[in-house]
Design a protein around this motif. Structure first.
Motif, PDB file in Angstrom:
ATOM      1  N   LEU A  68       0.852  -1.234  -0.041  1.00  0.00           N
ATOM      2  CA  LEU A  68      -0.104   0.045   0.066  1.00  0.00           C
ATOM      3  C   LEU A  68       0.824   1.257   0.142  1.00  0.00           C
ATOM      4  O   LEU A  68       1.862   1.340   0.705  1.00  0.00           O
ATOM      5  CB  LEU A  68      -0.883   0.114   1.182  1.00  0.00           C
ATOM      6  CG  LEU A  68      -1.964  -1.088   1.267  1.00  0.00           C
ATOM      7  CD1 LEU A  68      -2.762  -0.915   2.876  1.00  0.00           C
ATOM      8  CD2 LEU A  68      -3.209  -0.863   0.127  1.00  0.00           C
ATOM      9  N   CYS A  84      -4.331   6.646  -0.218  1.00  0.00           N
ATOM     10  CA  CYS A  84      -3.444   5.399  -0.516  1.00  0.00           C
ATOM     11  C   CYS A  84      -4.183   4.572  -1.753  1.00  0.00           C
ATOM     12  O   CYS A  84      -5.151   4.972  -2.177  1.00  0.00           O
ATOM     13  CB  CYS A  84      -3.556   4.591   0.546  1.00  0.00           C
ATOM     14  SG  CYS A  84      -5.025   3.525   0.844  1.00  0.00           S
ATOM     15  N   TYR A  85      -3.024   4.053  -2.411  1.00  0.00           N
ATOM     16  CA  TYR A  85      -3.387   3.117  -3.429  1.00  0.00           C
ATOM     17  C   TYR A  85      -2.585   1.746  -3.300  1.00  0.00           C
ATOM     18  O   TYR A  85      -1.550   1.647  -2.398  1.00  0.00           O
ATOM     19  CB  TYR A  85      -3.193   3.850  -4.841  1.00  0.00           C
ATOM     20  CG  TYR A  85      -1.737   4.364  -4.903  1.00  0.00           C
ATOM     21  CD1 TYR A  85      -1.124   3.360  -5.730  1.00  0.00           C
ATOM     22  CD2 TYR A  85      -1.520   5.625  -4.698  1.00  0.00           C
ATOM     23  CE1 TYR A  85       0.332   3.917  -5.737  1.00  0.00           C
ATOM     24  CE2 TYR A  85      -0.292   6.079  -5.091  1.00  0.00           C
ATOM     25  CZ  TYR A  85       0.831   5.136  -5.646  1.00  0.00           C
ATOM     26  OH  TYR A  85       1.999   5.663  -5.797  1.00  0.00           O
ATOM     27  N   LEU A  86      -2.997   0.731  -4.015  1.00  0.00           N
ATOM     28  CA  LEU A  86      -2.457  -0.443  -4.001  1.00  0.00           C
ATOM     29  C   LEU A  86      -1.175  -0.439  -5.415  1.00  0.00           C
ATOM     30  O   LEU A  86      -1.479   0.014  -6.130  1.00  0.00           O
ATOM     31  CB  LEU A  86      -3.362  -1.656  -4.325  1.00  0.00           C
ATOM     32  CG  LEU A  86      -2.683  -3.307  -4.348  1.00  0.00           C
ATOM     33  CD1 LEU A  86      -2.097  -3.418  -2.991  1.00  0.00           C
ATOM     34  CD2 LEU A  86      -3.621  -4.125  -4.761  1.00  0.00           C
ATOM     35  N   LEU A 124      -7.776   2.609  -5.013  1.00  0.00           N
ATOM     36  CA  LEU A 124      -8.643   2.007  -3.931  1.00  0.00           C
ATOM     37  C   LEU A 124      -9.743   3.116  -3.834  1.00  0.00           C
ATOM     38  O   LEU A 124      -9.726   4.101  -3.418  1.00  0.00           O
ATOM     39  CB  LEU A 124      -8.006   1.731  -2.682  1.00  0.00           C
ATOM     40  CG  LEU A 124      -6.856   0.604  -2.713  1.00  0.00           C
ATOM     41  CD1 LEU A 124      -6.166   0.475  -1.413  1.00  0.00           C
ATOM     42  CD2 LEU A 124      -7.292  -0.402  -3.105  1.00  0.00           C
ATOM     43  N   ALA A 132      -7.931   1.664   3.169  1.00  0.00           N
ATOM     44  CA  ALA A 132      -7.061   0.824   3.186  1.00  0.00           C
ATOM     45  C   ALA A 132      -7.486  -0.379   4.122  1.00  0.00           C
ATOM     46  O   ALA A 132      -7.490  -1.507   4.033  1.00  0.00           O
ATOM     47  CB  ALA A 132      -5.883   1.620   3.898  1.00  0.00           C
ATOM     48  N   PHE A 135      -9.477  -2.607   2.101  1.00  0.00           N
ATOM     49  CA  PHE A 135      -8.646  -3.558   1.347  1.00  0.00           C
ATOM     50  C   PHE A 135      -7.952  -4.753   2.273  1.00  0.00           C
ATOM     51  O   PHE A 135      -8.091  -5.870   1.907  1.00  0.00           O
ATOM     52  CB  PHE A 135      -7.619  -2.891   1.079  1.00  0.00           C
ATOM     53  CG  PHE A 135      -6.170  -3.717   0.142  1.00  0.00           C
ATOM     54  CD1 PHE A 135      -6.330  -4.072  -1.096  1.00  0.00           C
ATOM     55  CD2 PHE A 135      -5.209  -4.058   1.106  1.00  0.00           C
ATOM     56  CE1 PHE A 135      -5.457  -4.896  -1.570  1.00  0.00           C
ATOM     57  CE2 PHE A 135      -4.244  -4.678   0.697  1.00  0.00           C
ATOM     58  CZ  PHE A 135      -4.281  -5.342  -0.942  1.00  0.00           C
ATOM     59  N   LYS A 140      -7.163  -8.257   0.743  1.00  0.00           N
ATOM     60  CA  LYS A 140      -5.965  -9.130   1.126  1.00  0.00           C
ATOM     61  C   LYS A 140      -6.129 -10.547   1.140  1.00  0.00           C
ATOM     62  O   LYS A 140      -5.143 -11.164   0.887  1.00  0.00           O
ATOM     63  CB  LYS A 140      -5.052  -8.347   2.230  1.00  0.00           C
ATOM     64  CG  LYS A 140      -3.929  -9.014   2.621  1.00  0.00           C
ATOM     65  CD  LYS A 140      -3.184  -8.356   3.518  1.00  0.00           C
ATOM     66  CE  LYS A 140      -1.821  -8.916   3.697  1.00  0.00           C
ATOM     67  NZ  LYS A 140      -1.800 -10.247   4.452  1.00  0.00           N
TER      68      LYS A 140
END
Length: 971
Positions: A68, A84-86, A124, A132, A135, A140
């Motif tokens: 992340l 945030c992003y993956l 996301l 997050a 996710f 996950k």
């Protein structure tokens, strides 16, 4: 802390791990370039960090392959909002099984964007911590299943490795410097320093700056010579406060080399008029060997070239490990200050009282370095010598003067921020403060809340108080000034623009341009006011300097003029004839303006000559009919005689009119919007002396949601108290659009409100922190006591009989909520006594002995906040205001459904298990996912197993809960 982003992400992940203990993640292990020591727990920078989720290198910047990415979005939001992003990266990966795994992950999740070769990004939804959490909870686990399916279990992060790194980071976190000065004492600090500025000690210390150059020469020359114990004894005696000239000369002869240098230094000391900054610390140095003498020399010379406080702390800590008892901070800190006055403060025992007042142990010079730098930043002083002087005689007994009784505001800060968690009544308190500032004569002691609010509205209407809410889209152009398109007219060949003043600039001009002798009324009767017409007129184009001569000539010669009509003589032309000149000779709007000027405007009517849209500069009474004139030097020909009542002023439109003036050259004012009391002052002179300066207040709600640097621009410095107009250090700037010289007046107060659940004080822009004093508004559960609720009900409905509606229904509802038995009448006896006494909060105690079995909102709020304080922090608690007006069970249910539950969902990012820890199982239901729920799908039985047996939490509808359910929160 050093890296705020990394600390925020770390806190978030540890908060998540508290309810998901199986979760582990990648942490930095090596302390290269002191990254770990400075708080960079992950790979990244101040504005970016990568949290690896698996133990495989991504081949770029040493980050893991899947993780992340957290970052601050500053450009669009105008504040440090965490997003945030993956990210998935596998540059240089050779293992085909691993590559296939990465490809399966991208196929499973979908929506990846390619950044470059073998590096991909997935947005996301929602961004930030909530995304997050979503996710980690729901996505996950699917990736973990794929990892096991591909027999790549070795890519999971080992718990032992994680725990070892985690322990290291926890130890480092304890040593990282926080903001050392307590936020709740900033207002008191600033108040005391402003008092100190006026003391002789302050001015003397300013003059003492000339001593630094002398001290540097003495220290440098001494250290470059042969060192003995007498060398440092000489430094003590020469540089101490109150040193005698003969003593200084004697030690200069002992420690300084070169007769010319000695003579020069003696003459310089004699001419200074001031001795050293502080006491000696001790009389002299003895019994030190050469090794220690050289260590002291190296320490002083090394510190003389340090440029930042962090390195200063490290050098001091290293030196103090040598344990030279004769040379402690009281001895060496003056030497360091003289050699490097921008980095090292002076510290001796006299500062201990101040350091303890700040809540710290007093025996640490490294801590004093950090603390005194922070104090200097808060009060806006670069001279650390002034901090030494200020803290030298600090007394903890001195207390702050507050607004009471007659509303003393002499010690009130010009810039104040009221901060606290949601629902504490910050906006409520701004009304009190704004009225106290704008009208110091207001009688708070005998005024109801309704009267106070009415006074506030009056001051708003009169232009003394303005209110604005900051958000991410507010800009400098909105707040100060900017270029805005003008409303087009029919004949305009292209779009035109004008410089539009923002609320802050308008209020500054309103506060600063009221003259000592100002027109506060025009001597006309009520009858004359009713009969006369009132017109707005632009006398020349205020944006064109060449048009100033039109205004000047007219005010000097008793005329008003109109620019439309060019050189056409309209003498004898009636309204229709002028209208018929359209379009051959006149544009439509020009003909309309000419008719207004010649036919609509009557002798005896009043004309307000404006200065832009927000001010006026003259008022006159029409004294004659239309005249066609050729005046040398003027390009206008349409005139009328006028008797000027006031002229050559610049006053805000609010003095005479309730609405802003428009761009139209001439039009009739709406008499309903005219401030009649400005004109109708029968028997009064046209102008009267009013030398009392008014105070003006700008209330900025949600000040922390705006980008302060962007909104205030260069004016952030001008709002400082000593930089205001008329102050000794006053500053001005030239505004970028209007090119006007601008300053902030000293009678303009800025009050901001700040919701700490959005952003803590420590996360604020430093420029904002040190220019504002901060007043904490805490939750007040005591305002929710059952006794107070009964007292309030009786006074709210004091004009109603016991059986009269709506009081009767309100009493029944409140007694049901509080659990007061039916048939209770004791309150009627108490009320008789209260009415005789008059309203007083002391009467609340009259109800202390009442038997009440229902809800106790005070206890409820205390319990909720105690739990929030443990799970989160004091910034994420709940204020009393959200429960303050609850008078029935439906009110309580509505408050939870519409306010409290949504706030808790936001606090915990929809982690309902934690909401259950706050409210209890009456508010949160639990249900496990049944086995066999999921459809059969080839190769995904393991994925289904991950979710089967998972607990699903659901919030219950407060309207379906009983009073006992609410009581269970605190029982």
């Amino acid at each position: 802390m050093g890296a705020k982003l990394h600390e925020e992400v770390f806190s978030f992940l540890e908060n998540y791990r508290s309810t998901h203990p199986e979760f582990v993640y990648w942490l930095r292990e090596r302390n290269r370039r002191n990254r770990l020591s400075n708080g960079y727990w992950f790979q990244g920078t101040d504005d970016y960090c990568f949290v690896g989720l698996y133990n495989r290198g991504g081949g770029t910047n040493m980050t893991r392959s899947i993780g992340l990415v957290f970052y601050y979005d500053r450009d669009e939001e105008g504040k440090n909002e965490l997003l945030c992003y993956l990210e998935l990266a596998y540059k240089n990966e050779k293992d085909h099984t691993v590559i296939r795994f990465y490809q399966e992950v991208m196929k499973l999740l979908g929506g990846f964007d390619k950044l470059n070769y073998a590096r991909y990004k997935k947005h996301l939804p929602g961004g930030g911590k909530m995304a997050a959490t979503e996710f980690l909870n729901n996505i996950k686990p699917g990736i973990d299943t794929l990892l096991r399916k591909n027999k790549l279990d070795h890519l999971f992060i080992k718990r032992e490795d994680f725990n070892n790194k985690l322990r290291t980071i926890h130890k480092l976190r304890e040593t990282l410097p926080e903001n050392l000065f307590p936020a709740n004492k900033i207002a008191e600090l600033k108040r005391r320093f402003e008092i100190f500025r006026k003391e002789t000690f302050f001015s003397d210390r300013k003059k003492q700056l000339s001593f630094i150059s002398f001290a540097q020469k003495v220290i440098t020359n001494t250290l470059n010579g042969y060192l003995t114990n007498d060398s440092f004894t000489g430094l003590i005696q020469i540089l101490k406060h109150g040193a005698k000239e003969e003593t200084v000369n004697d030690y200069i002869d002992k420690v300084v080399r070169g007769d010319d240098v000695k003579s020069s230094l003696k003459k310089e000391f004699a001419s200074l008029g001031f001795t050293g900054f502080t006491g000696a610390g001790k009389a002299g140095i003895s019994d030190l060997d050469n090794r220690r003498l050289e260590a002291i020399k190296k320490f002083i010379l090394d510190c003389s070239v340090i440029s930042n406080k962090q390195e200063a702390v490290k050098r001091v800590e290293d030196f103090e490990q040598l344990e030279i008892p004769q040379v402690k901070s009281g001895v060496y800190s003056p030497w360091l200050y003289y050699m490097n006055p921008l980095v090292f403060p002076i510290k001796n025992n006299r500062q201990n009282g101040f350091i303890k007042w700040c809540g710290h142990p007093a025996d640490s010079y490294p801590l004093a370095i950090l603390l005194f730098h922070e104090v200097a930043e808060i009060i806006g002083e670069k001279d650390l010598g002034l901090i030494d002087a200020f803290t030298y005689n600090f007394s903890e007994e001195d207390t702050e003067t507050i607004v009471t009784g007659n509303n003393e505001i002499n010690t009130m800060s010009l810039n104040t921020i009221l901060y606290g968690p949601p629902g504490t009544g910050k906006t409520y308190h701004t009304v009190n403060k704004a009225v106290a500032i704008a009208n110091p004569e207001f009688d708070f002691d005998h005024a109801s809340r309704e009267k106070l609010k009415a006074e506030y509205e009056r001051l708003v209407k009169d232009g003394q108080i303005e209110f604005v809410t900051f958000h991410q889209n507010v800009s400098y152009e909105d707040f100060i000034e900017g270029i805005k398109p003008m409303e087009p007219k029919e004949a305009d060949p292209f779009l035109k623009y004008e410089i539009k003043e923002g609320i802050f600039k308008r209020l500054c001009e309103r506060a600063s341009k009221v003259p000592e002798t100002k027109p506060t009324g025009v001597s006309i009767s009520e009858d004359e006011f009713q009969k006369a017409g009132f017109y707005k007129l632009s006398l020349g184009d205020t944006s064109n300097p060449d048009d100033d001569q039109i205004y000047s000539w007219c005010t000097q010669n008793g005329y008003i003029a109109l620019g439309y009509g060019d050189a056409i003589n309209f003498t004898g032309k009636n309204e229709n004839e002028i209208q018929q000149m359209v379009p051959a000779k006149l544009e439509k709007f020009a003909a309309q303006s000419v008719n207004y000027f010649i036919h609509y405007l009557k002798t005896g009517d009043y004309v307000v000559v404006t200065y832009g849209n927000l001010q006026f500069r003259a008022i006159g009474k029409v004294a004659g009919n239309y005249e066609y004139k050729n005046v040398n030097g003027l390009n206008v020909h349409q005139f009328r005689k006028i008797d000027w009542l006031v002229k050559d002023i610049e006053l805000p439109y609010e003095e005479v009119y309730n609405k802003q003036f428009s761009q139209q050259t001439i039009y009739r004012l709406d008499k309903r919007e005219i401030k009649k009391d400005f004109f109708v002052k029968a028997g009064q002179p046209v102008a009267k002396t009013d030398t009392k300066t008014k105070n003006y207040v700008l209330v900025i709600d949600e000040i922390n949601r705006g980008n302060i640097s962007q909104i205030f621009g260069e004016l952030i410095t001008l709002i400082e108290e000593d930089k205001r107009a008329g102050k000794e250090e006053a500053l001005t700037v030239t505004l970028p659009y209007s090119k006007k010289i601008f300053s902030v007046p000293s009678n303009l107060y800025v009050i901001g409100t700040m919701n700490t659940a959005d952003r803590s004080i420590e996360a604020l822009d430093t420029a904002l922190r040190r220019r504002f004093t901060f007043e904490e508004i805490k939750p007040q559960p005591e305002l929710l006591s059952p006794q107070r609720m009964i007292w309030k009900l009786l006074w709210d409905y004091k004009d109603f009989d016991w059986d009269e509606e709506p009081y009767k229904t309100k009493e029944v509802e409140l007694f049901e909520l509080l659990g007061i038995k039916k048939g209770f009448t004791e309150h009627k006896i108490i009320w008789a006594k209260m009415k005789k006494e008059g309203k007083s909060e002391d009467q609340i105690t009259y109800f202390d002995n009442l038997e009440m079995q229902g809800i106790n909102l005070a206890r409820l709020l205390e319990k909720i906040n105690a739990r929030l304080l443990s799970l989160l922090d004091k910034d994420h608690t709940i204020g009393h205001a959200w429960l303050l007006n609850i008078m029935s069970v439906p009110d309580l249910q509505a408050a939870f459904k519409n306010k409290i539950l949504p706030l808790l969902q936001e606090f915990f990012y929809n982690d309902y298990a934690k909401i259950g820890l706050v409210l209890g199982d009456k508010f949160v239901s639990q249900e496990e996912v049944n086995k066999g729920l999921f459809a059969k799908f080839k190769d995904n039985n393991e994925l289904a197993a991950e979710f089967e047996g998972k607990t699903i939490y659901t919030l219950k509808d407060p309207f379906e809960l009983s009073l006992e359910d609410f009581k269970s929160i605190y029982q």
